[in-house]
Enzyme design. Structure first.
Site, PDB file in Angstrom:
ATOM      1  N   LYS A 199      -0.235   5.423  -1.126  1.00  0.00           N
ATOM      2  CA  LYS A 199      -0.363   4.066  -1.685  1.00  0.00           C
ATOM      3  C   LYS A 199      -0.501   4.157  -3.206  1.00  0.00           C
ATOM      4  CE  LYS A 199      -3.270  -0.108  -1.032  1.00  0.00           C
ATOM      5  NZ  LYS A 199      -4.510  -0.617  -0.391  1.00  0.00           N
ATOM      6  N   SER A 249      -3.685  -4.862   2.088  1.00  0.00           N
ATOM      7  CA  SER A 249      -2.925  -4.536   0.899  1.00  0.00           C
ATOM      8  C   SER A 249      -2.117  -3.252   1.028  1.00  0.00           C
ATOM      9  CB  SER A 249      -3.854  -4.440  -0.316  1.00  0.00           C
ATOM     10  OG  SER A 249      -4.742  -3.350  -0.190  1.00  0.00           O
ATOM     11  N   SER A 308      -7.515  -3.853   4.612  1.00  0.00           N
ATOM     12  CA  SER A 308      -6.261  -3.427   3.981  1.00  0.00           C
ATOM     13  C   SER A 308      -5.550  -2.275   4.671  1.00  0.00           C
ATOM     14  CB  SER A 308      -6.487  -3.075   2.508  1.00  0.00           C
ATOM     15  OG  SER A 308      -6.577  -4.246   1.744  1.00  0.00           O
TER      16      SER A 308
END
Ligand SMILES: *[C@@H]1O[C@H](CO)[C@@H](O)[C@H](O)[C@H]1NC(C)=O
Ligand SMILES: *[C@@H]1O[C@H](CO)[C@@H](O)[C@H](O)[C@H]1NC(C)=O
Length: 519
Positions: free
Chosen positions: A120, A200, A224
């Site tokens: 990420k 996210s 997330s």
């Protein structure tokens, strides 16, 4: 390559040429000439274990895997937008891994050796790639070092394939920005439905779901990892806060942030967890939390009969209400399966202090805003170079670049965070409210009923786990009638990862719901 006397002269010519062919094939695969096929099939849905078996049998190479994923990324990422950047060094890292395997270097015994992984984009990599949380405000910033988890992945021989897209700033700039959107990455898409991938860690989930990579890493402050895993039919593992290092991760809150795997299978996620969990002196919390790590690691808990004797709690109100009749029917079937596999289901439990949980979101926000300002400013200050050096700079950057950063989505979290002045009276009250709730709510429910896990459909339990730093694993559970995937979450007390793994793996093996999207 054995030493000793090589009695080549005894070999017949045909055997010699066969050996030569094998040697040539090996060389060719080392340079990526091998067609990236696994027994004539593609590498779609391949697991970490299958990768290691394939490596060992010389069926394919790490370079072949990387070529396959790079091709898939160039083919489908323009639509799905799960990958923000590809690592220019991925091919050479794969060649290095292949060489290490041929020379039997000790590192090649690691389960992630030669396995391509996506990180990420809020997790620092000290290489040719950028670390930006999806924002142009951090493009060109230079990180001081790899994030703690990236250091561990590199030491295990994993191939850092690229950076995954995300909801910009882990969705802590504005509530109005769509999930999966970032200034740099654009709008990520759910490969099953074409719509909300959730965030996210959207890109991490999209990319493993769509087979653009073998495994991935995401982060969770509240939902997330669990939510994108729910929406994209993959396994998400949010560890106990501090079990994995947060050093070098663009933060929201050291109290709630957790780094964890997003993968297609429970075992893949556990292999990744085994590598990234543990002490990192740049995140002091990991020292204390490392006491939770069992001797011999986590993979030993991948037991097919892991559900036997486990006590699983069901709290119908609020988690099973409003999920729709079709979804409820699927969930009931799963509960039956859990029971048939030997779990003890404690149904119709009530979570103490439900009313307080209903309003806990505002306490959480009060604390997160102040914690975000403090920890983000620390992160930005530590950068070797950066266009922005503080939260105030980032706010100004967005104002100066309204088109690039779609200022129409707003930045009210940024502005509200900038208005905080440390952990003062309101924040302290919010923190002690949440501490009491953790103790008298979730912990009490778990301890009183001697539960190994709470079972909840979708990711709706995420805040309860988030504010307490508790772990949770989500496993694919099926599709709603409108085609949207969903999962089942198994949540537990701090350090209960071994039991959660047994339960999640047992459920997955009994159901095997996951299937790739039709692209
Ligand atoms: C990192 O960002 C720079 C722009 O500052 C860009 O030129 C470069 O290609 C990016 N790196 C990668 C690997 O995409
Ligand atoms: C869902 O099930 C309940 C109870 O079985 C029923 O009363 C309700 O009408 C159903 N709703 C839909 C939308 O089918």
């Amino acid at each position: 390559m054995g030493t000793g006397k090589s009695p080549l002269c005894y070999l017949s010519l045909s055997l010699f040429s066969a050996l030569l062919l094998i040697l040539l094939a090996t060389l060719a695969s080392g340079t990526g000439l091998q067609t990236p096929n696994f027994h004539g099939l593609s590498f779609r849905e391949i697991t970490v274990q299958q990768i290691q078996v394939g490596f060992k049998r010389n069926q394919f190479t790490s370079r072949g895997l990387v070529e396959f994923y790079l091709k898939e990324i160039s083919r489908i990422n323009p639509v799905l937008k799960g990958v923000l950047e590809v690592n220019p060094d991925a091919r050479s890292q794969a060649d290095k891994a292949d060489h290490e395997r041929y020379t039997k270097a000790p590192i090649s015994l690691s389960p992630l050796h030669g396995v391509p992984i996506l990180i990420k984009d809020n997790i620092a990599t000290k290489d040719k790639m950028n670390t930006t949380a999806g924002s142009y405000a951090l493009l060109g910033s230079v990180v001081p070092r790899d994030a703690g988890v990236v250091t561990k992945l590199r030491k295990a021989g994993a191939i850092i394939l690229g950076k995954a897209s995300l909801s910009e700033w882990s969705h802590f700039r504005s509530n109005n920005a769509p999930s999966g959107w970032s200034g740099r990455g654009g709008q990520g898409k759910n490969p099953y439905t074409g719509d909300d991938p959730c965030g996210s860690s959207s890109g991490s989930a999209i990319s493993v779901a769509a087979n653009m990579v073998a495994v991935s890493i995401g982060t969770e402050t509240d939902g997330s990892i669990l939510c994108p895993s729910n929406n994209n039919l993959v396994v998400g593992f949010k560890p106990t806060v501090g079990l994995t290092s947060r050093a070098g991760v663009i933060p929201i809150s050291p109290r709630q942030d957790s780094v964890g795997p997003i993968c297609r299978t429970v075992s893949d996620a556990v292999y990744v967890l085994d590598i990234i969990a543990g002490i990192d002196y740049n995140d002091k919390v990991t020292i204390k939390t490392s006491r939770y790590i069992p001797k011999g690691g986590y993979a030993q808990f991948l037991k097919a009969d892991g559900l036997r004797g486990k006590r699983l709690g069901i709290v119908r109100n609020p988690f099973y209400l409003g999920i729709g009749n079709d979804t409820t029917a699927i969930v009931e079937k799963h509960i039956n399966t859990l029971r048939k596999r030997g779990a003890v289901l404690l149904d119709n439990l009530e979570i103490p202090d439900l009313a307080a949980y209903d309003i806990s979101g505002s306490a959480e926000t009060i604390a997160l805003l102040a914690e975000f300002r403090i920890s983000l400013n620390e992160y930005l200050k530590e950068l070797v170079a950066s266009p922005v050096r503080s939260l105030a700079d980032a706010i100004a950057f967005n104002k100066k670049n309204p088109k690039l950063e779609k200022l129409e989505y707003g930045q009210e979290f940024f502005i509200n965070a900038e208005a905080t002045k440390g952990i003062r009276k309101a924040e302290k009250e919010a923190l002690s409210f949440m501490e009491r709730l953790n103790r008298e709510g979730f912990e009490k429910l778990m301890i009183k009923n001697k539960l190994d896990a709470l079972v909840t459909p979708t990711n709706s339990v995420s805040r309860i786990l988030a504010i307490g730093g508790f772990p949770g694993v989500i496993v694919p559970a099926g599709f709603r009638s409108d085609g949207h995937p969903f999962g089942l979450v198994f949540g537990g007390l701090k350090g209960s990862e071994p039991k959660l793994i047994e339960i999640a793996y047992g459920f997955e093996q009994a159901t095997k719901i996951r299937k790739p999207p039709k692209l």
